[in-house]
Design a protein around this motif. Structure first.
Motif, mmCIF file in Angstrom:
data_model
loop_
_atom_site.group_PDB
_atom_site.id
_atom_site.type_symbol
_atom_site.label_atom_id
_atom_site.label_comp_id
_atom_site.label_asym_id
_atom_site.label_seq_id
_atom_site.Cartn_x
_atom_site.Cartn_y
_atom_site.Cartn_z
ATOM 1 N N ARG A 117 8.359 17.505 27.510
ATOM 2 C CA ARG A 117 7.646 17.675 28.788
ATOM 3 C C ARG A 117 7.193 19.115 28.964
ATOM 4 O O ARG A 117 6.082 19.387 29.405
ATOM 5 N N GLU A 118 8.083 20.027 28.634
ATOM 6 C CA GLU A 118 7.738 21.434 28.834
ATOM 7 C C GLU A 118 6.573 21.842 27.927
ATOM 8 O O GLU A 118 5.651 22.536 28.354
ATOM 9 N N LEU A 119 6.617 21.384 26.678
ATOM 10 C CA LEU A 119 5.517 21.726 25.762
ATOM 11 C C LEU A 119 4.195 21.180 26.274
ATOM 12 O O LEU A 119 3.184 21.897 26.337
ATOM 13 N N LEU A 120 4.200 19.906 26.654
ATOM 14 C CA LEU A 120 2.959 19.290 27.114
ATOM 15 C C LEU A 120 2.477 19.928 28.422
ATOM 16 O O LEU A 120 1.281 20.070 28.643
ATOM 17 N N SER A 121 3.437 20.309 29.260
ATOM 18 C CA SER A 121 3.061 20.949 30.525
ATOM 19 C C SER A 121 2.464 22.323 30.287
ATOM 20 O O SER A 121 1.483 22.716 30.926
ATOM 21 N N LEU A 122 3.055 23.075 29.367
ATOM 22 C CA LEU A 122 2.525 24.419 29.090
ATOM 23 C C LEU A 122 1.089 24.330 28.582
ATOM 24 O O LEU A 122 0.252 25.178 28.874
ATOM 25 N N HIS A 165 5.031 32.493 21.968
ATOM 26 C CA HIS A 165 5.476 33.695 22.680
ATOM 27 C C HIS A 165 6.492 33.354 23.770
ATOM 28 O O HIS A 165 7.541 33.962 23.890
ATOM 29 N N VAL A 166 6.120 32.364 24.582
ATOM 30 C CA VAL A 166 6.962 31.983 25.717
ATOM 31 C C VAL A 166 8.326 31.497 25.226
ATOM 32 O O VAL A 166 9.361 31.842 25.798
ATOM 33 N N LEU A 167 8.304 30.682 24.186
ATOM 34 C CA LEU A 167 9.544 30.050 23.733
ATOM 35 C C LEU A 167 10.283 30.877 22.694
ATOM 36 O O LEU A 167 11.414 30.548 22.328
ATOM 37 N N GLY A 168 9.648 31.929 22.207
ATOM 38 C CA GLY A 168 10.290 32.733 21.175
ATOM 39 C C GLY A 168 10.436 31.981 19.866
ATOM 40 O O GLY A 168 11.474 32.052 19.202
ATOM 41 N N ARG A 169 9.420 31.196 19.515
ATOM 42 C CA ARG A 169 9.448 30.460 18.260
ATOM 43 C C ARG A 169 8.188 30.768 17.456
ATOM 44 O O ARG A 169 7.273 31.395 17.971
ATOM 45 N N SER A 170 8.172 30.251 16.232
ATOM 46 C CA SER A 170 6.982 30.523 15.434
ATOM 47 C C SER A 170 5.845 29.603 15.866
ATOM 48 O O SER A 170 6.071 28.508 16.384
ATOM 49 N N ARG A 171 4.636 30.080 15.612
ATOM 50 C CA ARG A 171 3.468 29.322 16.006
ATOM 51 C C ARG A 171 3.417 27.955 15.308
ATOM 52 O O ARG A 171 3.094 26.953 15.914
ATOM 53 N N ASN A 172 3.764 27.944 14.051
ATOM 54 C CA ASN A 172 3.720 26.680 13.315
ATOM 55 C C ASN A 172 4.712 25.672 13.865
ATOM 56 O O ASN A 172 4.403 24.491 14.014
ATOM 57 N N ALA A 173 5.897 26.156 14.162
ATOM 58 C CA ALA A 173 6.907 25.253 14.710
ATOM 59 C C ALA A 173 6.416 24.661 16.023
ATOM 60 O O ALA A 173 6.581 23.464 16.275
ATOM 61 N N VAL A 174 5.785 25.496 16.825
ATOM 62 C CA VAL A 174 5.286 25.025 18.117
ATOM 63 C C VAL A 174 4.174 24.002 17.920
ATOM 64 O O VAL A 174 4.135 22.962 18.578
ATOM 65 N N ARG A 175 3.271 24.290 16.968
ATOM 66 C CA ARG A 175 2.180 23.343 16.693
ATOM 67 C C ARG A 175 2.711 21.958 16.374
ATOM 68 O O ARG A 175 2.247 20.954 16.889
ATOM 69 N N ILE A 176 3.702 21.949 15.510
ATOM 70 C CA ILE A 176 4.260 20.655 15.089
ATOM 71 C C ILE A 176 4.919 19.949 16.270
ATOM 72 O O ILE A 176 4.749 18.744 16.467
ATOM 73 N N ARG A 177 5.630 20.745 17.052
ATOM 74 C CA ARG A 177 6.335 20.120 18.181
ATOM 75 C C ARG A 177 5.356 19.587 19.227
ATOM 76 O O ARG A 177 5.585 18.548 19.823
ATOM 77 N N TYR A 215 2.318 18.526 18.594
ATOM 78 C CA TYR A 215 1.722 17.343 17.975
ATOM 79 C C TYR A 215 2.631 16.132 18.154
ATOM 80 O O TYR A 215 2.193 15.043 18.558
ATOM 81 N N ARG A 216 3.912 16.341 17.911
ATOM 82 C CA ARG A 216 4.867 15.226 18.029
ATOM 83 C C ARG A 216 5.050 14.798 19.490
ATOM 84 O O ARG A 216 5.149 13.610 19.791
ATOM 85 N N ALA A 217 5.093 15.763 20.365
ATOM 86 C CA ALA A 217 5.261 15.427 21.782
ATOM 87 C C ALA A 217 4.076 14.608 22.293
ATOM 88 O O ALA A 217 4.227 13.640 23.036
ATOM 89 N N ARG A 218 2.872 14.993 21.839
ATOM 90 C CA ARG A 218 1.683 14.232 22.224
ATOM 91 C C ARG A 218 1.782 12.788 21.731
ATOM 92 O O ARG A 218 1.439 11.848 22.455
ATOM 93 N N LYS A 219 2.217 12.663 20.498
ATOM 94 C CA LYS A 219 2.329 11.316 19.935
ATOM 95 C C LYS A 219 3.341 10.487 20.719
ATOM 96 O O LYS A 219 3.103 9.317 21.019
ATOM 97 N N ARG A 220 4.461 11.131 21.050
ATOM 98 C CA ARG A 220 5.491 10.388 21.786
ATOM 99 C C ARG A 220 4.976 9.958 23.154
ATOM 100 O O ARG A 220 5.250 8.863 23.623
ATOM 101 N N LEU A 221 4.218 10.831 23.788
ATOM 102 C CA LEU A 221 3.664 10.466 25.099
ATOM 103 C C LEU A 221 2.676 9.307 24.957
ATOM 104 O O LEU A 221 2.716 8.348 25.720
ATOM 105 N N SER A 222 1.800 9.383 23.952
ATOM 106 C CA SER A 222 0.824 8.304 23.741
ATOM 107 C C SER A 222 1.519 6.975 23.534
ATOM 108 O O SER A 222 1.146 5.964 24.144
ATOM 109 N N HIS A 223 2.540 7.002 22.693
ATOM 110 C CA HIS A 223 3.261 5.754 22.431
ATOM 111 C C HIS A 223 3.912 5.240 23.700
ATOM 112 O O HIS A 223 3.842 4.049 23.994
#
Lengths: 303, 182
Positions: B119-124, B137-149, B151-159
């Motif tokens: 929810r937080e990823l999709l909201s941001l 930046h906000v989460l203190g993680r790498s850009r790639n990790a965030v991209r993947i997360r 992408y997955r969050a979007r898929k989970r919401l769609s499903h």
């Protein structure tokens, strides 16, 4: 744009663009003042950290409907320097407290409450006054030792030119004020409410603005001008007792040492040739003319 | 020195206040909570003014602080209000909800069925308008990790939306948007 993103966007309670202007609002400014009132570093020990507590109440209201958001009440629990309720907002500005009256019609105890929060005994009474006196102090007093009298600022500092009614009423007083004080400050009158100030009706912003009422002109000359403005007129007769005979008449001394007294007089007793020396604002739509039966060499009220 | 810090803080405050307020209002159930989160976020920022970055990074940094404040707040809230959820739901009518239609309520229900992180990823992305780099930046993680997360969050919401019979086409989304009072 993808569908999930649009869908999630629909769930936003409010979008940032609807919050435009909030950063300069009262809530934001109050919070900023509260936060920066203490130095930022070094970080104080956990136990003595200033805690900001928001007072209970409808703080953020009608976001979706009106986008109006207010975060008013900040109460630093120790050494309170900022206090706000729905009626008043009090903040520290250097060596002074600055109180802004947010609701001039509120119960006066709400104002007292704010000063109490910072350890000051101060009663503020707002009294209905004519337009030009709104936001101005009408009376001030105190009892007990005082290292400095309260200095109410007129509404002028918070008013744009020409505005007289909708600008905040501001009171400043020294943080070490120790007396029990009271201040009467003018507020806009409700419809039909009599003014409690004795202000000239010829001043800027008043009902007879621009009319010459202090030259001893005849009542018959002034009445048409009042009529044009839709004003009802009542009268007070001015009695002048020369110096040396002041003890014989009531009333205070006039500018030249003469004693003055004022008596209401009904309109049917005032002749068209009586002379007018000033006009007072009585209430919205009504003025009081201060008259004498005949001409005088000079205005007895203003030397 | 102190003056310089205060000036810098005030500039950041003015530039970010509406964003942080929006962030809090969108995530809190009550005006009181939202006000608390904003106040606490800036109080922390002031204490840590030496760490406060300049420019647009300040906003991202503050989102990160607000996120932690909110998380702490929620933990406290769960302890305090474990038995008051029904009451809170009643009170929530005073805090205008964006879910004015049956469909929006259904979407909201599905959205809340996702994990907090999703929810937080999709909201941001959708509410704060951040891209993967900014969220990193906000989460203190790498850009790639965030991209993947994301992408997955979007898929989970769609499903989840499809499972609930709310599989959206662009047109239906547009209808709902048009149906909201502006």
């Amino acid at each position: 744009m993808n569908t999930t993103e649009e869908t999630v966007s629909l769930l936003a309670r409010v979008h940032d663009d609807a919050l435009s202007g909030q950063a300069t609002g009262t809530g934001a400014r109050t919070l900023l003042a509260a936060i920066t009132a203490t130095p930022p570093a070094p970080a104080p020990p956990r136990a003595s950290r200033m805690r900001l507590r928001l007072t209970v109440g409808a703080l953020v209201t009608g976001v979706a409907a009106t986008t109006a958001i207010v975060i008013p009440g900040l109460l630093a629990e120790e050494n309170a320097t900022v206090y706000a309720n729905s009626a008043i907002e009090l903040e520290r500005d250097g060596d002074e407290y600055v109180a802004r009256i947010k609701d001039p019609f509120a119960d006066h105890r709400r104002y007292t409450e704010a000063f109490s929060a910072v350890g000051i005994k101060m009663d503020i009474r707002l009294v209905p006054v004519s337009p030009s006196a709104v936001g101005k102090m009408t009376q001030i007093g105190s009892s007990g030792g005082s290292p400095g009298r309260p200095q109410p600022l007129s509404g002028g500092s918070e008013c744009e030119d020409g505005e007289t009614t909708d600008c905040p009423i501001v009171v400043r007083l020294s943080v070490d004020y120790s007396a029990h004080g009271w201040i009467k400050i003018g507020r806009a009158a409700r419809p039909g409410e009599s003014y409690q100030n004795a202000g000239s009706a010829a001043r800027k912003g008043e009902a007879l603005e621009g009319v010459a009422v202090r030259e001893g002109r005849k009542v018959s000359e002034i009445l048409p001008e009042a009529g044009e403005r839709g004003l009802a007129v009542i009268y007070s007769v001015v009695r002048v007792t020369p110096p040396g005979k002041a003890g014989e008449a009531g009333g205070g001394p006039g500018p030249s040492g003469a004693a003055l007294s004022f008596e209401p007089i009904s309109a049917d007793k005032v002749g068209p040739g009586w002379r007018v020396w000033d006009a007072e604002a009585v209430k919205a739509g009504a003025v009081r003319l201060l008259v004498t039966p005949g001409p005088l060499p000079k205005n007895p009220l203003y030397d | 020195m102190d003056d310089e810090r205060q000036t810098r803080f005030e500039v950041v405050y003015r530039e970010t206040y509406e964003r942080i307020l929006g962030y809090a209002v969108r995530r809190c159930h009550s005006p009181e909570d939202a006000a608390d989160v904003v106040a606490e976020t800036y109080a922390i920022a002031w204490r840590r003014v030496a760490d406060l970055p300049g420019g647009d990074e300040a906003r991202l940094w503050l989102y990160g602080v607000a996120r932690n404040v909110l998380a702490n707040h929620r933990r406290g809230e769960q302890r305090r209000h474990a038995r008051q959820i029904a009451l809170e739901e009643d009170i929530a009518v005073f805090f205008p909800s964006p879910e004015e239609t049956q469909e929006l309520r259904a979407i909201g229900h599905v959205f809340r069925s996702l994990s907090v992180d999703d929810r937080e990823l999709l909201s941001l992305v959708a509410w704060e308008g951040l891209d993967a780099g900014e969220i990193a930046h906000v989460l203190g993680r790498s850009r790639n990790a965030v991209r993947i997360r994301i992408y997955r969050a979007r898929k989970r919401l769609s499903h989840a939306l499809e499972d609930a019979g709310l599989g959206f086409t662009r047109n239906r989304t547009a209808e709902i948007q048009a149906g909201r009072p502006s």
